[in-house]
Design a protein around this motif. Sequence first.
Motif, short mmCIF file in Angstrom:
data_model
loop_
_atom_site.label_atom_id
_atom_site.label_comp_id
_atom_site.label_asym_id
_atom_site.label_seq_id
_atom_site.Cartn_x
_atom_site.Cartn_y
_atom_site.Cartn_z
N ARG A 56 0.83 -1.21 0.00
CA ARG A 56 0.00 0.00 0.00
C ARG A 56 0.86 1.25 0.00
O ARG A 56 1.99 1.25 0.48
CB ARG A 56 -0.92 0.03 1.21
CG ARG A 56 -2.12 -0.81 1.06
CD ARG A 56 -3.06 -0.58 2.19
NE ARG A 56 -2.51 -1.19 3.41
CZ ARG A 56 -3.16 -1.30 4.53
NH1 ARG A 56 -4.37 -0.82 4.64
NH2 ARG A 56 -2.62 -1.87 5.57
N MET A 57 0.25 2.29 -0.51
CA MET A 57 0.91 3.60 -0.48
C MET A 57 -0.14 4.66 -0.18
O MET A 57 -1.32 4.37 -0.17
CB MET A 57 1.63 3.88 -1.79
CG MET A 57 0.73 3.90 -3.01
SD MET A 57 1.57 4.33 -4.53
CE MET A 57 1.75 6.08 -4.38
N ASP A 58 0.32 5.87 0.04
CA ASP A 58 -0.60 6.97 0.30
C ASP A 58 -1.07 7.52 -1.05
O ASP A 58 -0.29 8.10 -1.80
CB ASP A 58 0.10 8.05 1.11
CG ASP A 58 -0.82 9.22 1.43
OD1 ASP A 58 -2.05 9.09 1.21
OD2 ASP A 58 -0.32 10.24 1.88
N GLN A 60 -3.16 9.84 -1.33
CA GLN A 60 -3.56 11.22 -1.04
C GLN A 60 -5.08 11.40 -1.11
O GLN A 60 -5.60 12.22 -1.87
CB GLN A 60 -2.84 12.19 -1.98
CG GLN A 60 -1.34 12.15 -1.80
CD GLN A 60 -0.61 13.02 -2.81
OE1 GLN A 60 -1.20 13.64 -3.67
NE2 GLN A 60 0.70 13.05 -2.68
N GLU A 63 -8.80 15.24 2.23
CA GLU A 63 -9.20 15.40 3.63
C GLU A 63 -10.72 15.47 3.76
O GLU A 63 -11.28 15.02 4.75
CB GLU A 63 -8.57 16.65 4.23
CG GLU A 63 -7.10 16.51 4.55
CD GLU A 63 -6.81 15.40 5.55
OE1 GLU A 63 -7.51 15.31 6.58
OE2 GLU A 63 -5.89 14.61 5.29
N TYR A 145 -6.79 12.04 -6.58
CA TYR A 145 -6.79 10.78 -5.82
C TYR A 145 -6.99 9.58 -6.76
O TYR A 145 -6.22 8.61 -6.71
CB TYR A 145 -7.88 10.85 -4.75
CG TYR A 145 -8.20 9.53 -4.10
CD1 TYR A 145 -7.31 8.94 -3.20
CD2 TYR A 145 -9.40 8.88 -4.36
CE1 TYR A 145 -7.61 7.73 -2.59
CE2 TYR A 145 -9.70 7.67 -3.75
CZ TYR A 145 -8.81 7.11 -2.87
OH TYR A 145 -9.11 5.92 -2.28
N GLN A 169 -9.04 0.19 -1.28
CA GLN A 169 -9.37 1.61 -1.42
C GLN A 169 -10.82 1.80 -1.88
O GLN A 169 -11.53 2.66 -1.36
CB GLN A 169 -8.43 2.28 -2.44
CG GLN A 169 -7.02 2.47 -1.96
CD GLN A 169 -6.94 3.49 -0.83
OE1 GLN A 169 -7.44 4.60 -0.93
NE2 GLN A 169 -6.29 3.10 0.25
#
Length: 186
Positions: A56-58, A60, A63, A145, A169
Motif C-alpha cells: 500500500r501507499m498513500d 492522497q 481530507e 486521488y 481503497q
Amino acid sequence: MTYRCLLQMVLLLCFSTTAFSRSYSLLRFQQSQSLKECQKLLGQLRSTPQHCLEARMDFQMPEEMKQEQQFQKEDAILVIYEMLQQIFNILTRDFSSTGWSETIIEDLLEELYEQMNRLEPIQKEIMQKQNSTTGDTIVPHLGKYYFNLMQYLESKEYDRCAWTVVQVQILTNVSFLMRLTGYVRD
C-alpha cells in the motif's frame, strides 16, 4: 386575475418542492440499497494474500473524504456522482491477473452505472444552478486521488497485488459513499 395567477404559481412551487423532496428520499433509499449491493459484490471478489497489502501507499485521499459532515445535500450529490464515475472507470481496466469473476465485476459495474443514471439529472441541475460549493472544490482533489490509483495500477502492470490494494481503497470509498448518502435528505 393577478391573485389567481399568483395562487397558481404558489401551488405549483409547493407541489414541485414536495415532489423534489420526495425524490431525494427515494434517491437516498435507492443509493443506499445499491451501495450495499456494491459492498457485497466487492466482498465476493477473490482476495490475495495479506502480504499484498504491505505494498500500500498513500494515494492522497482528500481530507474532505474524512469529514463528510461538512457536506450539504447538493455537495453530497456532486461528490457521490464523481466518485461513482471514477470507481466505474477504474473497474473497467484490465483485472485479468486477479482471478476475479467477470460476472461479479459486470454486476458491480451495472450497479455503479444505475446509480450514476439516477444521480445524473440532479447532478446536472445542481451544476447549472450552483455557484462554487464544497462539492466544486473537492472534485479536483478526487480527480487527483483517482489518478493516483490509476497510476499505481499502471505502474504495477495491473498485477494481482496492485488490484488488492485498489480493492481495499474502493471498499473504503463505498463505505464513505454510504455515509455521504445520508446527507441526501429532504
